[in-house]
Every structure is written in C-alpha cells, then in structure tokens.
Design a protein around this motif. Structure first.
Motif, PDB file in Angstrom:
ATOM      1  N   GLU A  54       0.835  -1.198   0.000  1.00  0.00           N
ATOM      2  CA  GLU A  54       0.000   0.000   0.000  1.00  0.00           C
ATOM      3  C   GLU A  54       0.869   1.247   0.000  1.00  0.00           C
ATOM      4  OE1 GLU A  54      -2.939  -0.094   3.095  1.00  0.00           O
ATOM      5  OE2 GLU A  54      -3.931  -1.842   2.223  1.00  0.00           O
ATOM      6  N   PRO A  56      -0.281   4.899   0.410  1.00  0.00           N
ATOM      7  CA  PRO A  56      -1.175   6.048   0.582  1.00  0.00           C
ATOM      8  C   PRO A  56      -0.381   7.358   0.583  1.00  0.00           C
ATOM      9  CG  PRO A  56      -0.778   4.993   2.682  1.00  0.00           C
ATOM     10  CD  PRO A  56      -0.106   4.144   1.639  1.00  0.00           C
ATOM     11  N   THR A  63      -6.184   4.809  -1.528  1.00  0.00           N
ATOM     12  CA  THR A  63      -4.918   4.158  -1.187  1.00  0.00           C
ATOM     13  C   THR A  63      -4.464   3.352  -2.387  1.00  0.00           C
ATOM     14  OG1 THR A  63      -5.512   4.060   1.144  1.00  0.00           O
ATOM     15  CG2 THR A  63      -3.776   2.566   0.399  1.00  0.00           C
TER      16      THR A  63
END
Length: 157
Positions: A54, A56, A63
């Motif tokens: 991920e 973000p 995300t």
C-alpha cells in the motif's frame, strides 16, 4: 472462444531432476517423470501470488498499491490411496525434492501451457474418515524457487 474441462486434458507429473537451471524439462525428462494424474483427487495452490504494498499519500483518500514480492500459494495434491501399491507414496515421502510439472492443456508440443514448480514435500498424511468415500492421502509441497510459468511444452521426439 473454445473452452475445455481440465479433467481428461491436464496432466500433472513429478520429476526427480530437471537439468535446466530455468526449470524447463526436456522431452526425455517429461517422458521419464512419474505421472500423478490418474491418482489425483484434488489440487490446491500451485499459483504465484503478489504481496502488494500500500502506498497512501496525503493528497488523496484513495490508497494506491504497487507491486511487491511474489510468493507461491500453499500447495498440495490429494491422492486416492492404493491398498496394494505404495510406490507413489514412497516417491513423495516427506523431504523429497523434485519438480511438479503441470501440462495445463495436456501434452501438446509447442503449447505455452507448461508450469514447472521446484518443490520439496513438506508433509504427507493420510485422510482417515468414516464417510462413504475413497481412501485418500495428501502431500503438502513447499515451493522452493520461482516456478517456470507458461513455458512451451517440448517437441515430441
């Protein structure tokens, strides 16, 4: 697009050795491999999965993700148990290393449908049940290196 049922088409083999460091068996190695197909009751795993990461950021509520490490899924083959012959069980004893060769579209030379998984048998266990079904046993495999996927099936000699 024509479709097909894997039953009666897909072949699964076990080879003790493959000379190629890229895990691409020769026709001789395929011919010499042990055919597991007829004894198989179930196949689990034998896929490559990616562990995405991920990413973000403060600018968005979305995300995003990027590609991460590849990992093989937990893999096993469940076999019908033979009440007179234990050759297959002996060939796939715990600790045995070799290669699972999957010919997804059958033994069709030049078809890019061969997957080769370098494996070690991590465990072997019988399934004991009182249900009305055939006796079975399962071999769990540790996939020890990146498999060769979508490889060409070698030409017949």
């Amino acid at each position: 697009m024509p479709r097909f049922n894997r039953k009666g088409v897909t072949k699964i083999l076990f080879a003790e050795t493959i000379a190629s460091p890229a895990y691409l068996p020769t026709r001789v190695e395929i011919t010499g491999a042990t055919s597991l197909t007829k004894a198989i009751a179930a196949v689990d795993g034998f896929t490559l999965e990616n562990q995405t990461i991920e990413t973000p950021d403060l600018e968005s509520k979305f995300t995003s993700k990027i590609e991460g490490d590849d990992q093989a899924a937990d893999s096993s083959l469940t076999f019908y148990e033979d009440d007179t012959d234990d050759e297959l069980e002996a060939s796939l004893a715990k600790g045995t290393s070799g290669f699972i060769i999957i010919l997804r579209k059958g033994d069709v030379p030049s078809s890019n449908s061969m997957d080769v998984y370098p494996v070690t048998v991590a465990s072997k266990s019988s399934t004991i049940t009182v249900d009305n079904e055939a006796a079975k046993w399962t071999a769990m495999f540790a996939i020890t290196d990146t498999p060769a996927l979508d490889a060409a099936v070698p030409a017949a000699t």
